[in-house]
Motif scaffolding. Sequence first.
Motif, PDB file in Angstrom:
ATOM      1  N   MET A   1       0.840  -1.177   0.000  1.00 54.00           N
ATOM      2  CA  MET A   1       0.000   0.000   0.000  1.00 54.00           C
ATOM      3  C   MET A   1       0.885   1.239   0.000  1.00 54.00           C
ATOM      4  N   GLN A   2       0.539   2.220  -0.786  1.00 52.95           N
ATOM      5  CA  GLN A   2       1.309   3.461  -0.898  1.00 52.95           C
ATOM      6  C   GLN A   2       1.016   4.403   0.267  1.00 52.95           C
ATOM      7  N   THR A   3       2.077   4.919   0.889  1.00 54.44           N
ATOM      8  CA  THR A   3       1.924   5.928   1.931  1.00 54.44           C
ATOM      9  C   THR A   3       2.562   7.230   1.467  1.00 54.44           C
ATOM     10  N   HIS A   4       2.189   8.312   2.146  1.00 56.88           N
ATOM     11  CA  HIS A   4       2.655   9.648   1.780  1.00 56.88           C
ATOM     12  C   HIS A   4       3.145  10.361   3.038  1.00 56.88           C
ATOM     13  N   PRO A   5       4.240  11.116   2.930  1.00 56.00           N
ATOM     14  CA  PRO A   5       4.770  11.802   4.114  1.00 56.00           C
ATOM     15  C   PRO A   5       3.863  12.948   4.558  1.00 56.00           C
ATOM     16  N   ALA A   6       3.791  13.128   5.866  1.00 53.96           N
ATOM     17  CA  ALA A   6       3.025  14.224   6.457  1.00 53.96           C
ATOM     18  C   ALA A   6       3.662  14.575   7.796  1.00 53.96           C
ATOM     19  N   LYS A   7       3.136  15.585   8.446  1.00 50.45           N
ATOM     20  CA  LYS A   7       3.599  16.005   9.769  1.00 50.45           C
ATOM     21  C   LYS A   7       2.443  15.867  10.756  1.00 50.45           C
ATOM     22  N   ARG A   8       2.736  15.269  11.898  1.00 50.75           N
ATOM     23  CA  ARG A   8       1.750  15.152  12.971  1.00 50.75           C
ATOM     24  C   ARG A   8       2.129  16.167  14.045  1.00 50.75           C
ATOM     25  N   VAL A   9       1.197  17.028  14.388  1.00 51.42           N
ATOM     26  CA  VAL A   9       1.430  18.055  15.395  1.00 51.42           C
ATOM     27  C   VAL A   9       0.506  17.770  16.569  1.00 51.42           C
ATOM     28  N   GLU A  10       1.090  17.638  17.743  1.00 51.05           N
ATOM     29  CA  GLU A  10       0.326  17.440  18.969  1.00 51.05           C
ATOM     30  C   GLU A  10       0.530  18.668  19.846  1.00 51.05           C
ATOM     31  N   ILE A  11      -0.571  19.244  20.284  1.00 56.41           N
ATOM     32  CA  ILE A  11      -0.523  20.431  21.123  1.00 56.41           C
ATOM     33  C   ILE A  11      -1.271  20.106  22.414  1.00 56.41           C
ATOM     34  N   ILE A  12      -0.561  20.171  23.530  1.00 50.92           N
ATOM     35  CA  ILE A  12      -1.178  19.968  24.834  1.00 50.92           C
ATOM     36  C   ILE A  12      -1.393  21.360  25.423  1.00 50.92           C
ATOM     37  N   ILE A  13      -2.637  21.648  25.792  1.00 53.28           N
ATOM     38  CA  ILE A  13      -2.974  22.993  26.249  1.00 53.28           C
ATOM     39  C   ILE A  13      -4.041  22.926  27.330  1.00 53.28           C
ATOM     40  N   ILE A  66      -2.795  16.555  11.525  1.00 57.41           N
ATOM     41  CA  ILE A  66      -1.891  15.977  10.532  1.00 57.41           C
ATOM     42  C   ILE A  66      -1.983  16.848   9.295  1.00 57.41           C
ATOM     43  N   VAL A  67      -0.832  17.356   8.861  1.00 52.69           N
ATOM     44  CA  VAL A  67      -0.803  18.290   7.730  1.00 52.69           C
ATOM     45  C   VAL A  67       0.344  17.941   6.794  1.00 52.69           C
ATOM     46  N   ARG A  68       0.249  18.464   5.599  1.00 50.69           N
ATOM     47  CA  ARG A  68       1.379  18.376   4.667  1.00 50.69           C
ATOM     48  C   ARG A  68       2.484  19.291   5.165  1.00 50.69           C
ATOM     49  N   GLU A  69       3.708  18.948   4.811  1.00 48.93           N
ATOM     50  CA  GLU A  69       4.852  19.717   5.307  1.00 48.93           C
ATOM     51  C   GLU A  69       4.757  21.200   4.944  1.00 48.93           C
ATOM     52  N   GLU A  70       4.243  21.520   3.783  1.00 48.03           N
ATOM     53  CA  GLU A  70       4.170  22.932   3.382  1.00 48.03           C
ATOM     54  C   GLU A  70       3.187  23.746   4.221  1.00 48.03           C
ATOM     55  N   ALA A  71       2.301  23.090   4.961  1.00 48.67           N
ATOM     56  CA  ALA A  71       1.353  23.796   5.834  1.00 48.67           C
ATOM     57  C   ALA A  71       1.846  23.893   7.281  1.00 48.67           C
ATOM     58  N   LEU A  72       2.977  23.272   7.577  1.00 44.92           N
ATOM     59  CA  LEU A  72       3.445  23.179   8.957  1.00 44.92           C
ATOM     60  C   LEU A  72       3.746  24.538   9.581  1.00 44.92           C
ATOM     61  N   ASP A  73       4.502  25.388   8.915  1.00 40.81           N
ATOM     62  CA  ASP A  73       4.881  26.671   9.512  1.00 40.81           C
ATOM     63  C   ASP A  73       3.665  27.538   9.824  1.00 40.81           C
ATOM     64  N   THR A  74       2.679  27.540   8.949  1.00 42.47           N
ATOM     65  CA  THR A  74       1.462  28.319   9.191  1.00 42.47           C
ATOM     66  C   THR A  74       0.735  27.797  10.425  1.00 42.47           C
ATOM     67  N   LEU A  75       0.641  26.471  10.545  1.00 45.40           N
ATOM     68  CA  LEU A  75       0.000  25.863  11.717  1.00 45.40           C
ATOM     69  C   LEU A  75       0.758  26.225  12.989  1.00 45.40           C
ATOM     70  N   LEU A  76       2.077  26.091  12.970  1.00 41.49           N
ATOM     71  CA  LEU A  76       2.869  26.380  14.159  1.00 41.49           C
ATOM     72  C   LEU A  76       2.782  27.845  14.563  1.00 41.49           C
ATOM     73  N   ASP A  77       2.777  28.757  13.591  1.00 43.19           N
ATOM     74  CA  ASP A  77       2.617  30.180  13.905  1.00 43.19           C
ATOM     75  C   ASP A  77       1.287  30.429  14.602  1.00 43.19           C
ATOM     76  N   ALA A  78       0.217  29.819  14.102  1.00 39.61           N
ATOM     77  CA  ALA A  78      -1.111  29.985  14.707  1.00 39.61           C
ATOM     78  C   ALA A  78      -1.136  29.401  16.116  1.00 39.61           C
ATOM     79  N   ALA A  79      -0.570  28.226  16.290  1.00 36.08           N
ATOM     80  CA  ALA A  79      -0.550  27.588  17.607  1.00 36.08           C
ATOM     81  C   ALA A  79       0.269  28.403  18.596  1.00 36.08           C
TER      82      ALA A  79
END
Length: 103
Positions: A1-13, A66-79
């Motif tokens: 089965m084909q898999t695709h790379p992504a980023k998992r972000v966990e935020i404990i708040i 879970i986001v694509r790598e290109e969306a990571l910086d935007t997510l982290l800035d918001a968090a």
Amino acid sequence: MQTHPAKRVEIIIEAMMERRLTDALVKAGVTGFTVLPVQGGSGRSGQWSRAGQVSRAGGMRAVVCIVREEALDTLLDAAFTVVERHIGVVCVTDCQVLRAERF
């Protein structure tokens, strides 16, 4: 089965900050996340648990995205705009997803 790379972000708040965080994520274009209750843990202030807490607002939440790598910086800035002045931990890990079109 084909898999695709992504980023998992966990935020404990803090539970009382959950809505502010999820609103910031949506505004940043994050299309999906999962919110989980955190039962307890240990950190700089020592061990804690939800047992015996009086209000439903107490405790902590885990927000998982879970986001694509290109969306990571935007997510982290918001968090970071929410987490920087409150109790919180942000963790980023590499992951693989089966249906890349969902992320």
